[in-house]
Design an enzyme around this catalytic site. Sequence first.
Site, PDB file in Angstrom:
ATOM      1  CG  HIS A 101      -0.813   4.365   4.068  1.00  0.00           C
ATOM      2  ND1 HIS A 101      -1.595   3.866   5.567  1.00  0.00           N
ATOM      3  CD2 HIS A 101      -0.169   3.007   3.773  1.00  0.00           C
ATOM      4  CE1 HIS A 101      -1.312   2.577   5.606  1.00  0.00           C
ATOM      5  NE2 HIS A 101      -0.826   2.134   4.758  1.00  0.00           N
ATOM      6  CB  CYS A 116      -1.032  -0.092   1.203  1.00  0.00           C
ATOM      7  SG  CYS A 116      -0.209  -0.386   2.743  1.00  0.00           S
TER       8      CYS A 116
END
Length: 354
Positions: free
Chosen positions: A242, A130
């Site tokens: 994130h 990710c």
Amino acid sequence: MGYRVAVVGATGAVGREILKTLAERQFPVDEIVALASARSAGREVSFGDKKVLKVQNLETFDFTGWDIALFSPGGAVSAKYAPKAAAAKCLVVDNTSHFRMEPGVPLVVPEVNAAALKKARKGIIANPNCSTAQMMVALKPLHDLFRIKRVVVSTYQAVSGAGKSGMDELFSQTKGSFVNDAPTVAQFTKQIAFNLIPHIDRFMEDGSTKEEWKMAVETRKILDPDIKVLATCVRVPVFIGHSEAISIECEKPVDLEKARAALRKAPGVILRDEREDGGYVTPIECVGEDDTYVSRLRIDPTVENGLAFWCVSDNLRKGAALNAVQIAESLDEQHLIGKDSPLWQPVARPEEPA
């Protein structure tokens, strides 16, 4: 023409997001099945606003006649069942780390290297980590302009990267702090609520963690084998989204206005660089969004030809589910899905590296 689509790991956070994303983006589905472990069989999951799927047992499922399977069940499960699906000529897009560095398995971010899909000679395509996925989207236009030779990145990764149990632990610890309950530490190595943990995945011999190693090797496989990467990966008390502070060193002189123009035009990137209070994007603002947001763009004066910026993205979408669905869309656009796909034809020449 639509496809017969299987979603493996359908009861997990990423699996549910894959189902949601397939419906939202109207991927051409004629038939869809939700698969998970035997203990989850019989549960119900949503596909779009109106359709409810009853989860079937992955262990007894026959992939024969199914066109494409999007996997997010965990590495050990993918290692066992993804090759079985591919052997039945069901193309696999795998979200786990198991196949990423395997020769003959392309590691793909469609905005960056969709052409690599044609090299999927094992019937399996890997989704990157990710944190790598969002960084690749931001780096690609800059690499095309200035030729990146070194990347230094610090990540601030949401607990959803550790799955539902990670989110539950942050919620439980946060709630408990207001009633003076001692925090229960299970999913993470230390308390995550009101804290930062500079440790994601296991430690390696050189002192880096495997998450940091993944970012380095995956960048070289996706973008350029000559790029050097130093990553420091930190788990933060954020549920979704994130963030990354990235500094690059380039071969060519960096022009800030050209960098801005390239990022504005780049697919999957939104540049918000206003140089004022609030003129940047934070993780909470990217939740549910498909794009990767770039802010705080500036020259790095500590190295020759340096550039620094801030980058945020929804890790459950671009970092996992969305990227997997975009891979499926790219496979469709390149006519690589189905029993007549050239990916199933024998190759006379030696296999190329992915």
